[in-house]
Design an enzyme around this catalytic site. Structure first.
Site, short mmCIF file in Angstrom:
data_model
loop_
_atom_site.label_atom_id
_atom_site.label_comp_id
_atom_site.label_asym_id
_atom_site.label_seq_id
_atom_site.Cartn_x
_atom_site.Cartn_y
_atom_site.Cartn_z
N SER A 26 0.82 -1.21 0.00
CA SER A 26 0.00 0.00 0.00
C SER A 26 0.86 1.27 0.00
CB SER A 26 -0.91 0.02 1.23
OG SER A 26 -1.84 -1.02 1.20
N1 SAH Z 1 -1.58 -4.56 3.87
C1 SAH Z 1 -0.77 -4.82 2.69
C2 SAH Z 1 -1.53 -4.51 1.41
C3 SAH Z 1 -1.53 -5.72 0.54
S1 SAH Z 1 -2.59 -5.66 -0.87
C4 SAH Z 1 0.52 -4.03 2.76
O1 SAH Z 1 0.70 -3.24 3.68
O2 SAH Z 1 1.38 -4.23 1.94
C5 SAH Z 1 -3.97 -6.60 -0.28
C6 SAH Z 1 -3.70 -8.03 0.12
O3 SAH Z 1 -4.95 -8.63 0.43
C7 SAH Z 1 -3.06 -8.91 -0.94
O4 SAH Z 1 -1.87 -9.47 -0.45
C8 SAH Z 1 -4.11 -10.00 -1.20
O5 SAH Z 1 -3.54 -11.26 -1.47
C9 SAH Z 1 -4.88 -10.00 0.11
N2 SAH Z 1 -6.24 -10.54 0.07
C10 SAH Z 1 -7.19 -10.36 -0.89
N3 SAH Z 1 -8.32 -11.02 -0.55
C11 SAH Z 1 -8.07 -11.64 0.63
C12 SAH Z 1 -8.85 -12.49 1.50
N4 SAH Z 1 -10.10 -12.84 1.23
N5 SAH Z 1 -8.27 -12.93 2.63
C13 SAH Z 1 -7.00 -12.59 2.96
N6 SAH Z 1 -6.22 -11.81 2.17
C14 SAH Z 1 -6.75 -11.34 1.03
#
Ligand code: SAH
Length: 221
Positions: free
Chosen positions: A69
């Site tokens: 993010s």
């Molecule tokens: N918080 C992270 C942002 C990652 S992007 C950071 O600081 O870098 C969002 C993430 O959500 C991705 O890694 C994706 O694989 C995950 N994601 C999407 N749907 C999901 C679900 N149902 N359960 C768990 N993770 C999920």
């Protein structure tokens, strides 16, 4: 990742200070959040080959089509959670682990769920090298984490088509859910939902934002 890989040079620290100033200018007011942003070396969670971009205020692709993010977004969501030290917080979408590390730096007790196992493994190695106490889980985050509920706050870091009821039921009274919601996979509005009582919630619809889709049984199919 080993402990000796956790490098944080004076150059990193200087760049991070400038990023924190930028976040302040963009409207992040909580000193607690700004301090946490200043305390977390983003390069530990960032693709190694692109270090020159690590302190830009931008999202960046990580493996498996996901993103780390944007620092502003991490600060903004964290500020919306309105947490104190010791708060029990659930994050959905561990991804790189950066947002979770910022929550740890806020003094929170952090639980984080990710459904792409290799991403969870990479993040878990960084936390292990840091010696951080975090509880990581593999699975469908749209179900929340009933075994560990209730939480003071839940932050969803992927875009949901609607608000899963599971999250409301797993909040303490007075707890807050911060979640990007939209009917497009690539465009959402940030929402903050406060659980006022067992049967009542207060909803605030906030800024436009862009997240990768929340998959899973109560997310995008
Ligand atoms: N918080 C992270 C942002 C990652 S992007 C950071 O600081 O870098 C969002 C993430 O959500 C991705 O890694 C994706 O694989 C995950 N994601 C999407 N749907 C999901 C679900 N149902 N359960 C768990 N993770 C999920």
């Amino acid at each position: 990742m080993k402990k000796t890989d956790l490098i944080d040079t004076l150059i990193h620290q200087g760049q991070r200070k400038r990023l924190v100033d930028e976040l302040r200018q963009k409207g992040i007011q909580s000193e607690m959040v700004l301090n946490a942003m200043n305390a977390v070396p983003r390069q530990w969670f960032f693709p190694k080959d692109f270090e020159q971009f690590v302190y830009r205020d931008a999202a960046f692709p990580i493996d498996h089509g996901q993103t780390i993010s944007q620092p502003y977004t991490v600060a903004y969501q964290t500020q919306l959670l309105g947490i104190d030290r010791g708060a029990k917080v659930l994050e959905i979408g561990t991804g790189s682990g950066y947002q979770a590390a910022v929550l740890l730096a806020m003094g929170a007790e952090v639980y984080s769920v990710e459904y792409i196992l290799p991403l969870l493994k990479t993040a878990s190695e960084v936390f292990k090298a840091m010696g951080s106490k975090i509880q990581l889980f593999h699975g469908d985050g749209t179900l929340g984490l009933p075994a560990h509920a209730p939480f003071d706050a839940i932050v969803v870091t992927a875009g949901a088509p609607s608000v899963p009821e599971t999250y409301i039921s797993q909040l303490k009274i007075g707890g807050r859910l911060v979640i990007p919601v939209g009917d497009q996979t690539d465009e959402q509005k940030m929402m903050r939902i406060t659980k006022v009582s067992d049967t009542q919630t207060k909803t605030e619809i906030l800024q436009d934002c862009k997240f990768v889709p929340l998959k899973g049984s109560l997310g995008w199919q």
